[in-house]
Write an enzyme that holds these catalytic residues in place. Structure first.
Site, mmCIF file in Angstrom:
data_model
loop_
_atom_site.group_PDB
_atom_site.id
_atom_site.type_symbol
_atom_site.label_atom_id
_atom_site.label_comp_id
_atom_site.label_asym_id
_atom_site.label_seq_id
_atom_site.Cartn_x
_atom_site.Cartn_y
_atom_site.Cartn_z
ATOM 1 N N LYS A 112 1.296 0.319 -33.149
ATOM 2 C CA LYS A 112 1.044 -0.179 -34.510
ATOM 3 C C LYS A 112 2.040 0.407 -35.508
ATOM 4 O O LYS A 112 2.501 -0.287 -36.402
ATOM 5 C CB LYS A 112 -0.387 0.127 -34.943
ATOM 6 C CG LYS A 112 -1.426 -0.731 -34.237
ATOM 7 C CD LYS A 112 -2.769 -0.708 -34.958
ATOM 8 C CE LYS A 112 -3.780 -1.591 -34.236
ATOM 9 N NZ LYS A 112 -5.137 -1.501 -34.801
ATOM 10 N N LYS A 195 -4.499 -12.209 -24.058
ATOM 11 C CA LYS A 195 -5.951 -12.185 -24.218
ATOM 12 C C LYS A 195 -6.350 -12.845 -25.529
ATOM 13 O O LYS A 195 -5.576 -12.860 -26.488
ATOM 14 C CB LYS A 195 -6.472 -10.762 -24.071
ATOM 15 C CG LYS A 195 -6.551 -9.959 -25.326
ATOM 16 C CD LYS A 195 -6.999 -8.548 -25.021
ATOM 17 C CE LYS A 195 -7.167 -7.785 -26.322
ATOM 18 N NZ LYS A 195 -8.360 -8.138 -27.096
ATOM 19 N N LYS A 198 -8.341 -11.781 -32.209
ATOM 20 C CA LYS A 198 -8.491 -12.328 -33.559
ATOM 21 C C LYS A 198 -7.145 -12.443 -34.256
ATOM 22 O O LYS A 198 -6.975 -13.216 -35.173
ATOM 23 C CB LYS A 198 -9.490 -11.525 -34.384
ATOM 24 C CG LYS A 198 -9.160 -10.063 -34.617
ATOM 25 C CD LYS A 198 -10.225 -9.475 -35.545
ATOM 26 C CE LYS A 198 -10.052 -7.986 -35.730
ATOM 27 N NZ LYS A 198 -10.332 -7.186 -34.525
#
Ligand code: ATP
Ligand code: MG
Length: 332
Positions: A112, A195, A198
């Site tokens: 991140k 996968k 969201k």
């Protein structure tokens, strides 16, 4: 009964089919066998920029979907992380026994922070896994169901608990991660190599729990498959078909092998129709119940407040013990 803790970040509009099969359905089963505590981790959510109005609403919506999916807020505890002050309080104590290098080795942080760049990366994001350790340790949880991506954080939690215990005396239960079976991982319908997430890029590839039934059916019927005709579970060679089998198995509870037998000699159209029907049937009552709960936010907030009190009763005691062990002067 053993204590179990798990949490999920608030999701803006709705949870998705992957969250449902991979987390909610598992939690619903586990709550019968464990003394279960479920948390909407809003303090984790703010480690990246959030719109305040949307975050508040997302927290309610996520809690409503937990309940609608069958998490029982009376036999289990279902609460919002920021309602229990002990979480950041214990996290601070744990911060002081966490190595800088140790935290910098967390792969989620590395990924991140690399994406965001050094100046956009916050101390909060760096300390995220330590807050997660506090979440777990406050409740003396023995079992922590997590996705593969969180396994390293549970390892860190174990290290911190063990380190604290040996430095200051037995205080924390050392928890174990419980990762999910392979079939419980759901992939994007349009892009079955990634996968379902969201933050995924194909709107048609993600089925939301609060989608209209028609939209759910349409997305599943438009799922990418392959040019063969055989219906078998082979995620490498046939990711799209295997994903549909996982979904159908996940929502019906029928083992994948039994589904392969059932579909012998049938076509992809049958697989898609049956999967769409099963997901629509599964989601419809959940969606209706979630929307009902969201129709009365004051009542939902009261339920969350009551659950926060139940959580705090456990957490405050652990925090008091930890403060005492490190030598903080008790306020009399
Ligand atoms: P993000 O893209 O921000 O990581 P996400 O869609 O992966 O979001 P999370 O909040 O990370 O959702 O995950 C919440 C829970 O749902 C976790 O327990 C995670 O393991 C589970 N989960 C998420 N995506 C899937 C999936 N595709 N299949 C099965 N379980 C999933
Ligand atoms: Mg994720």
């Amino acid at each position: 009964t053993a204590r179990l803790f798990s949490g999920m970040q608030p999701s803006a509009e709705s949870l998705h089919l992957g969250n449902y099969v991979g987390a909610l359905l598992q939690w619903k089963k586990l709550q019968n066998d464990f003394d279960a505590i479920f948390c909407v981790v809003d303090l984790h959510a703010i480690t990246v920029a959030q719109d305040p109005v949307k975050l508040r609403e997302a927290t309610r919506r996520t809690a409503a979907q937990y309940i609608a999916a069958g998490i029982d807020p009376e036999s289990s505890i279902l609460f919002v992380q920021s309602h229990v002050a002990a979480h950041p309080q214990l996290a601070w104590v744990l911060d002081t026994i966490t190595g800088y290098g140790e935290a910098a080795r967390m792969t989620q942080f590395k990924d991140k922070s690399q994406k965001q760049g050094a100046d956009a990366t916050t101390l909060g994001l760096f300390a995220y896994p330590v807050l997660m350790a506090a979440d777990i340790l406050l409740y003396n949880a023995e079992v922590v169901p997590v996705g593969d991506d969180q396994k390293q954080h549970v390892e860190l939690t174990r290290d911190l608990a063990t380190r604290f215990n040996s430095r200051f005396g037995d205080t924390f239960v050392v928890p174990e991660a419980k990762t999910l079976a392979d079939g419980a991982r759901i992939y994007d319908l349009q892009n079955p190599g990634s996968k379902m997430s969201k933050s995924g890029e194909s709107p048609q590839g993600i089925v939301w729990l609060l989608d209209e039934p028609k939209a759910v059916a349409k997305k599943i019927k438009s799922a990418v498959t392959d040019t063969e005709r055989e219906i078998r579970f082979d995620p490498k060679a046939k990711p799209g078909v295997s994903n549909l089998l996982s979904i159908l198995s996940g929502v019906t509870g029928t083992p994948v092998a039994a589904l392969e037998d059932h579909f012998a000699g049938k076509g992809y159209g049958d697989l898609k129709t049956e999967t769409a029907d099963a997901v629509v049937a599964e989601f419809e009552p959940v969606r209706t119940r979630a929307l009902e709960l969201l129709d009365d936010p004051a009542e939902l907030d009261r339920l969350l407040a009551h659950n926060a009190e139940r959580a705090a009763a456990i957490a405050d005691e652990t925090l008091r013990l930890a403060y005492d062990r490190v030598g903080l002067l008790p306020r009399v």
